[in-house]
Scaffold this active site. Structure first.
Site, short mmCIF file in Angstrom:
data_model
loop_
_atom_site.label_atom_id
_atom_site.label_comp_id
_atom_site.label_asym_id
_atom_site.label_seq_id
_atom_site.Cartn_x
_atom_site.Cartn_y
_atom_site.Cartn_z
N LYS A 176 0.86 -1.17 0.00
CA LYS A 176 0.00 0.00 0.00
C LYS A 176 0.91 1.24 0.00
CE LYS A 176 -2.58 3.49 1.48
NZ LYS A 176 -1.99 4.84 1.51
N GLU A 251 8.65 1.57 11.57
CA GLU A 251 9.71 2.59 11.46
C GLU A 251 9.00 3.93 11.47
OE1 GLU A 251 11.55 5.49 10.26
OE2 GLU A 251 11.80 4.55 8.29
N CYS A 285 12.28 11.27 8.42
CA CYS A 285 12.13 10.89 9.83
C CYS A 285 13.44 10.98 10.60
CB CYS A 285 11.55 9.48 9.92
SG CYS A 285 12.41 8.27 8.91
N GLU A 386 8.15 16.71 15.99
CA GLU A 386 8.60 16.50 14.61
C GLU A 386 7.85 17.45 13.68
OE1 GLU A 386 9.79 12.69 11.89
OE2 GLU A 386 7.81 12.65 12.82
#
Length: 494
Positions: A176, A251, A285, A386
């Site tokens: 996906k 992750e 990330c 973040e």
């Protein structure tokens, strides 16, 4: 010309059962780039059915590992052959500079070659000293159908840190990709078929995560989900998968620090710190979005950093001179600008940047250049949260212990960097940094042999390295009694 894609199921294109498509417009200039099939639960079920049939029949897992390796290497050849075309698709859909997109494609081919090499050496053990007439075998088997859910920021690398390893282990997959950046996944699936990989081992269903990702996570014939994305969504996936004890590898997000000591090669550190925050527009990330700088050199370092940031080239993704492209979509741009406003309100000093760029050709796109905040405190949101943009938060320290404490003062633990010429300091500090990766005197540089993954809220499981293969394998112990039968119970008939 607008690209139009359907799902890829059982080795062929398949129209969406809904008949609907998702349009992707360029974040750099607003023009229509591609149309992707809007997947439904029915589409996911069809893809999983074919993958499950491959698994239960052994049509892929029973193929000799050497043959799996040969096919993966041939696939890597084709990816390299078409690298320029794939890079254009990647750059346009993400908004990233073409020079980085090309590197991403070639790195994906490299990861495929490494995964192929691992297929030759799937580990097993034989224990021959368990006692007379006893033998123990430890073997590893593919987990089964694996659902791979990948994000929009690095569509190929994030996929290829999973896909070739799953295939090398013998697992069929259902992928996906992000509904914003599905193009390269669908293109490389066609290349896999050209390379001779059997139908049904790679299946792709495009569409919304709330539909496609949700069904994939809940499907009873999916043995494992490997997800890359935000910590918030990762927790949702883990909670859903836990209901059926589906194995999950995650992750997730990060808030990495680049720790620069006064004894570092400051020129090299300047380049590393700047690269660490601008690569992929900071939409990464493991981006080094916190700079922890020793107080004695902080003023000079930041002044020089600002001068280098002024020279960064911002522009259209297909311009080979460009170093920063466009942010992914309007909503994300608004979020970034809001964080910049919050940083100022909380008392940090905006030393450079901080605005949406609208000059010339940039006016049609979603552009924010390098942004540098100084006087950032650990309590500030721009230090803790973040942002996923080229926004750098600068905080000073006086001692090694303070630097370590600041670096670890985060809920995340994906990566960190440190800069020093003192080898003892480098080793001692790296041991104390709570992150899955530590870069020393470099940043965002690694090797296929090195595992990648996080501590704390940055997830669990590992990609790349031998660990990247073993994530997709079950361990089985087989205890064998040799020779004549030995009674389990004493003979009571005498």
């Amino acid at each position: 010309m607008t690209r139009s894609y359907q799902h890829w199921i059982n080795g062929a294109e398949q129209a969406p059962s809904s008949g609907a498509y998702i349009e992707r417009t360029s974040p750099a200039h607003g023009e229509l780039l591609a149309k992707f099939a809007a997947g439904t639960e029915k589409d996911v079920d069809a893809a999983v059915e074919h993958a499950h049939r491959v698994h239960t029949s052994g049509a892929w897992s029973n193929v000799p590992a050497s043959e799996r390796a040969r096919l993966l290497n041939k696939w890597a050849d084709l990816i390299e052959r078409d690298a320029d075309r794939l890079a254009v698709i990647e750059a346009e859909e993400v908004g990233k500079p073409i020079v980085y997109a090309k590197g991403e494609v070639l790195w994906s081919a490299e990861l495929t070659r490494f995964a192929a090499s691992l297929a030759w050496q799937i580990p097993g053990e034989a224990h021959t000293h368990l006692g007379e007439n006893k033998l123990g075998l430890v073997t590893r088997e593919p987990r089964g159908v694996v659902g791979l859910i990948v994000p929009w920021n690095f569509p190929m690398v994030c996929l290829f840190q999973k896909l070739p390893y799953a295939l090398a282990a013998g697992c069929p997959v259902v992928i996906k990709p992000s509904e914003l950046t599905s193009g390269t996944a669908l293109e490389v699936a066609k290349l896999a078929a050209e390379a001779g990989l059997p139908a049904g081992i790679i299946n792709i269903v495009t569409g919304k995560g709330s539909v496609v990702g949700e069904r994939l996570t809940r499907h009873p014939n999916v043995s494992m989900i490997s997800f890359t994305g935000s910590t918030r969504v990762g927790k949702q996936i883990a909670a859903t998968a836990a209901q059926d004890l589906t194995r999950v590898a995650l992750e997730l997000g990060g808030k990495a620090a680049n720790v620069v000591f006064a004894d570092a090669d400051l020129d090299a550190a300047l380049d590393g710190v700047l690269f660490g925050v601008i690569l992929n527009q900071g939409e990464e990330c493991v981006a080094g979005t916190r700079l922890l700088i020793e107080e004695s050199v902080a003023d000079e370092f930041v002044s020089r950093l600002v001068e280098r940031a002024k020279k960064v080239v911002i522009g259209m993704p297909l311009d080979e001179k460009v170093q920063i492209g466009a942010l992914i979509h309007e909503g994300h741009l608004e979020s970034v600008l809001e964080y910049i406003r919050i940083g100022q309100e909380e008392g940090a000093t905006l030393a450079y940047g901080g605005q949406r760029l609208t000059d010339g050709e940039l006016a049609k796109g979603l552009f924010v250049g390098p942004t540098i905040f100084t006087n950032v405190k650990p309590s500030h949101r721009i230090f803790r949260e973040e942002i996923f943009a080229p926004v750098l938060a600068v905080t000073t320290f006086k001692t090694v212990e303070e630097a370590i404490e600041l670096a670890n003062d985060t809920e995340y633990g994906l990566g960190n960097g440190l800069w020093t010429k003192d080898v003892d300091k480098a080793l001692n500090v790296s041991r104390k940094l709570q992150s899955g990766t530590v870069f020393v005197n470099t940043y965002l540089e690694s090797a296929a042999q090195m595992p990648f993954g996080g501590y704390k809220q940055s997830g669990y499981g590992r990609e790349n390295g031998v660990d990247g293969l073993l994530e997709f394998m079950e361990v089985k112990s087989t205890f064998i009694k040799l020779g004549a039968r030995t009674p389990v119970l004493p003979n009571t008939l005498d």
